[in-house]
Scaffold this motif. Structure first.
Motif, mmCIF file in Angstrom:
data_model
loop_
_atom_site.group_PDB
_atom_site.id
_atom_site.type_symbol
_atom_site.label_atom_id
_atom_site.label_comp_id
_atom_site.label_asym_id
_atom_site.label_seq_id
_atom_site.Cartn_x
_atom_site.Cartn_y
_atom_site.Cartn_z
ATOM 1 N N GLY A 61 5.179 32.760 40.576
ATOM 2 C CA GLY A 61 4.807 33.732 39.555
ATOM 3 C C GLY A 61 5.576 35.029 39.650
ATOM 4 O O GLY A 61 5.747 35.592 40.739
ATOM 5 N N SER A 62 6.023 35.526 38.493
ATOM 6 C CA SER A 62 6.728 36.811 38.472
ATOM 7 C C SER A 62 5.821 37.945 38.912
ATOM 8 O O SER A 62 6.302 38.961 39.438
ATOM 9 C CB SER A 62 7.267 37.087 37.065
ATOM 10 O OG SER A 62 6.225 37.030 36.099
ATOM 11 N N ASP A 63 4.495 37.789 38.721
ATOM 12 C CA ASP A 63 3.572 38.837 39.140
ATOM 13 C C ASP A 63 3.560 39.004 40.656
ATOM 14 O O ASP A 63 3.413 40.113 41.166
ATOM 15 C CB ASP A 63 2.156 38.566 38.615
ATOM 16 C CG ASP A 63 1.693 37.135 38.828
ATOM 17 O OD1 ASP A 63 2.477 36.309 39.346
ATOM 18 O OD2 ASP A 63 0.536 36.829 38.447
ATOM 19 N N VAL A 64 3.735 37.906 41.377
ATOM 20 C CA VAL A 64 3.776 37.977 42.842
ATOM 21 C C VAL A 64 4.950 38.837 43.300
ATOM 22 O O VAL A 64 4.858 39.575 44.284
ATOM 23 C CB VAL A 64 3.863 36.562 43.451
ATOM 24 C CG1 VAL A 64 4.087 36.620 44.957
ATOM 25 C CG2 VAL A 64 2.587 35.774 43.149
ATOM 26 N N GLN A 65 6.073 38.751 42.574
ATOM 27 C CA GLN A 65 7.266 39.509 42.939
ATOM 28 C C GLN A 65 7.252 40.926 42.373
ATOM 29 O O GLN A 65 8.156 41.706 42.661
ATOM 30 C CB GLN A 65 8.512 38.772 42.447
ATOM 31 C CG GLN A 65 8.652 37.364 42.978
ATOM 32 C CD GLN A 65 8.699 37.308 44.484
ATOM 33 O OE1 GLN A 65 9.315 38.162 45.125
ATOM 34 N NE2 GLN A 65 8.032 36.319 45.068
ATOM 35 N N GLY A 66 6.259 41.239 41.546
ATOM 36 C CA GLY A 66 6.241 42.546 40.902
ATOM 37 C C GLY A 66 7.228 42.652 39.760
ATOM 38 O O GLY A 66 7.590 43.758 39.340
ATOM 39 N N PHE A 67 7.670 41.506 39.226
ATOM 40 C CA PHE A 67 8.653 41.480 38.150
ATOM 41 C C PHE A 67 8.025 41.144 36.798
ATOM 42 O O PHE A 67 8.753 40.975 35.815
ATOM 43 C CB PHE A 67 9.756 40.455 38.448
ATOM 44 C CG PHE A 67 10.597 40.777 39.657
ATOM 45 C CD1 PHE A 67 10.783 42.090 40.080
ATOM 46 C CD2 PHE A 67 11.220 39.771 40.380
ATOM 47 C CE1 PHE A 67 11.560 42.379 41.187
ATOM 48 C CE2 PHE A 67 12.002 40.054 41.488
ATOM 49 C CZ PHE A 67 12.175 41.361 41.893
ATOM 50 N N ASP A 68 6.717 40.997 36.721
ATOM 51 C CA ASP A 68 6.090 40.607 35.471
ATOM 52 C C ASP A 68 6.122 41.750 34.464
ATOM 53 O O ASP A 68 6.158 42.924 34.819
ATOM 54 C CB ASP A 68 4.660 40.116 35.701
ATOM 55 C CG ASP A 68 3.812 41.106 36.496
ATOM 56 O OD1 ASP A 68 4.365 41.836 37.336
ATOM 57 O OD2 ASP A 68 2.584 41.151 36.272
ATOM 58 N N SER A 111 5.119 38.234 30.180
ATOM 59 C CA SER A 111 4.520 37.266 31.099
ATOM 60 C C SER A 111 3.143 36.815 30.663
ATOM 61 O O SER A 111 2.653 35.772 31.115
ATOM 62 C CB SER A 111 4.428 37.881 32.511
ATOM 63 O OG SER A 111 5.673 38.361 32.949
ATOM 64 N N MET A 112 2.514 37.568 29.788
ATOM 65 C CA MET A 112 1.141 37.285 29.389
ATOM 66 C C MET A 112 1.016 36.114 28.414
ATOM 67 O O MET A 112 -0.092 35.692 28.092
ATOM 68 C CB MET A 112 0.509 38.533 28.757
ATOM 69 C CG MET A 112 0.460 39.725 29.694
ATOM 70 S SD MET A 112 -0.013 41.255 28.853
ATOM 71 C CE MET A 112 -1.723 40.921 28.451
ATOM 72 N N ASP A 113 2.178 35.553 27.971
ATOM 73 C CA ASP A 113 2.078 34.527 26.938
ATOM 74 C C ASP A 113 1.745 33.143 27.474
ATOM 75 O O ASP A 113 1.479 32.225 26.705
ATOM 76 C CB ASP A 113 3.365 34.477 26.093
ATOM 77 C CG ASP A 113 4.607 34.077 26.898
ATOM 78 O OD1 ASP A 113 4.475 33.744 28.099
ATOM 79 O OD2 ASP A 113 5.714 34.108 26.318
ATOM 80 N N HIS A 114 1.764 32.956 28.793
ATOM 81 C CA HIS A 114 1.313 31.683 29.365
ATOM 82 C C HIS A 114 0.984 31.885 30.836
ATOM 83 O O HIS A 114 1.528 32.759 31.505
ATOM 84 C CB HIS A 114 2.370 30.586 29.207
ATOM 85 C CG HIS A 114 3.540 30.722 30.126
ATOM 86 N ND1 HIS A 114 4.512 31.674 29.954
ATOM 87 C CD2 HIS A 114 3.886 30.029 31.235
ATOM 88 C CE1 HIS A 114 5.412 31.563 30.911
ATOM 89 N NE2 HIS A 114 5.057 30.569 31.711
ATOM 90 N N THR A 117 -1.501 44.807 32.281
ATOM 91 C CA THR A 117 -1.690 45.339 33.624
ATOM 92 C C THR A 117 -0.867 44.459 34.558
ATOM 93 O O THR A 117 -0.964 43.228 34.481
ATOM 94 C CB THR A 117 -3.161 45.279 34.057
ATOM 95 O OG1 THR A 117 -3.945 46.072 33.173
ATOM 96 C CG2 THR A 117 -3.335 45.804 35.480
ATOM 97 N N PRO A 118 -0.014 45.015 35.404
ATOM 98 C CA PRO A 118 0.747 44.167 36.330
ATOM 99 C C PRO A 118 -0.181 43.200 37.066
ATOM 100 O O PRO A 118 -1.289 43.559 37.461
ATOM 101 C CB PRO A 118 1.393 45.184 37.280
ATOM 102 C CG PRO A 118 1.534 46.419 36.449
ATOM 103 C CD PRO A 118 0.319 46.446 35.566
ATOM 104 N N GLY A 119 0.280 41.972 37.225
ATOM 105 C CA GLY A 119 -0.568 40.924 37.765
ATOM 106 C C GLY A 119 -1.163 41.224 39.114
ATOM 107 O O GLY A 119 -2.320 40.880 39.391
ATOM 108 N N LEU A 120 -0.387 41.857 39.995
ATOM 109 C CA LEU A 120 -0.919 42.183 41.315
ATOM 110 C C LEU A 120 -2.068 43.180 41.213
ATOM 111 O O LEU A 120 -3.068 43.074 41.930
ATOM 112 C CB LEU A 120 0.181 42.749 42.217
ATOM 113 C CG LEU A 120 1.001 41.742 43.005
ATOM 114 C CD1 LEU A 120 2.081 42.459 43.816
ATOM 115 C CD2 LEU A 120 0.122 40.911 43.943
#
Length: 377
Positions: A41-48, A52-55, A6-9
């Motif tokens: 975090g890449s999730d903040v930019q919407g780039f995850d 990205s889930m590996d750490h 699920t995208p981080g945001l």
């Protein structure tokens, strides 16, 4: 534990709504707070992505309190969260290890609002930044502070801080654009000059540098803060101009001869020049490439765009600076630009910036390329 991506945001939004908001509402007793996910975090930019889930992955948020409220309630609120937060949320661990080797803990961080922004900016975040202060903040940092999402702004301050950082003041923007054009100007003839002496590797390196600077120029012209290198291409691809520019940039990078590199870069330069004219920040300029001081190398004459922009600046501080630019335009080192190194950056660069402003800048010609034939011989 199997986790679907699920995208981080989106994960953070759900976590706040379903889990954290009820705990805050019951634990804050009417004290105003703001909540969001911003910063690194890449999730903040919407780039995850699933990778990205590996750490450092899981539901996380920042809870911002005003200064006095932070001092009085941060510790007790963190204790409530540590006690009441669940072990998992939608298949992701709520408490996880980051950085490696540290204890596992939850990632709902309680932060002092003013201090958070002031530390990141190395400037008083409660007022307007000076021109010098704007120039000291890396664009990645500005993306981190203005990216992500605010889920609740009970303090009434978080959105205001972000809004004031949303983009550069007009004169600062013009100065940075001018300096980006000057970066292109400094090396635009070297693709051909390297190739002429049989240095195709050197020509390819110069071409790659020009491609990167063109991408950053286009982002800046579109009022988008360029991210650091991992996400530069991703951010560029979202621009309206990317569909037309990308084939030329790709072909310039893959070309095997300097003539082909120059041909594809020339097309890209002309498109960028047209984008400049569309901004109407200066009088329209000729958008066609030309010979470089009588030499058989095609250039756009990027100094023309730099000089035209510099001539429109009214801020006396910016007018006295050399066409060097913001920190990202003269520093290419993660050990200064990363969000973890604010103190290092300010101690290393601030005295230099202050000296330039105090002394009125370096006495250099802004026509820029009168001496470049000598430099490039």
């Amino acid at each position: 534990m199997t986790r679907a991506f699920t995208p981080g945001l989106e994960l953070a939004r759900q976590f706040y709504t379903e889990v954290v908001a009820p705990l805050l509402d019951s634990g804050m007793d009417g004290i105003p707070y703001s909540v969001g996910l911003l910063g690194w975090g890449s999730d903040v930019q919407g780039f995850d992505t699933e990778r990205s889930m590996d750490h450092a992955w899981g539901p996380r948020l920042q809870v911002f309190l005003a200064g006095d409220h932070f001092n009085a309630h941060a510790a007790s609120l963190d204790a409530v969260l540590d006690r009441e937060l669940p072990a998992e949320f939608r298949g992701s661990r709520v408490r996880f290890v980051f950085p490696h080797g540290t204890p596992s803990h939850h990632w709902v961080h309680i932060l002092p609002l003013d201090e958070y922004f002031t530390q990141k900016l190395a400037a008083d975040a409660s007022g307007d930044l000076s021109a010098a202060e704007w120039l000291m903040v890396p664009t990645q940092m500005l993306r981190e502070l203005t990216g992500g999402e605010v889920f609740h702004d009970g303090t009434g301050l978080l959105e205001d801080y972000r809004k004031r950082l949303n983009w550069y003041p007009d004169d600062v923007w013009r100065y940075i654009l001018a300096c980006q054009w000057m970066r292109l100007c400094d090396e635009e003839a070297f693709v051909g000059r390297c190739g002429e002496v049989g240095d195709e590797v050197g020509s390819a390196v110069v071409a790659a540098r020009q491609v990167r600077d063109l991408m950053k120029l286009c982002l800046l012209m579109d009022r988008v803060y360029p991210p650091y290198s991992k996400w530069l291409g991703t951010a560029f691809a979202a621009l309206p101009c990317a569909d037309e520019l990308t084939p030329h940039l790709t072909d310039a990078l893959s070309a095997r001869t300097w003539q082909d590199r120059e041909r594809h870069l020339s097309a890209a330069y002309e498109l960028a020049a047209a984008l400049h004219n569309a901004l109407a920040l200066t009088e329209p300029l000729d958008t066609t490439v030309r010979d470089y001081y009588g030499r058989p190398f095609q250039v756009i004459g990027a100094d023309r765009f730099a000089n035209a922009l510099l001539a429109t600046i009214t801020d006396p501080v910016l007018r006295q600076l050399p066409p060097v630019g913001a920190i990202d335009q003269y520093v290419d080192n993660t050990n200064l630009l990363d969000h973890n190194y604010v103190a290092r950056r300010t101690s290393y660069i601030s005295p230099i910036m202050g000296q330039q402003i105090q002394q009125g800048g370096e006495d250099v010609s802004r026509s820029s390329k009168g001496s470049d034939v000598g430099v490039g011989t």
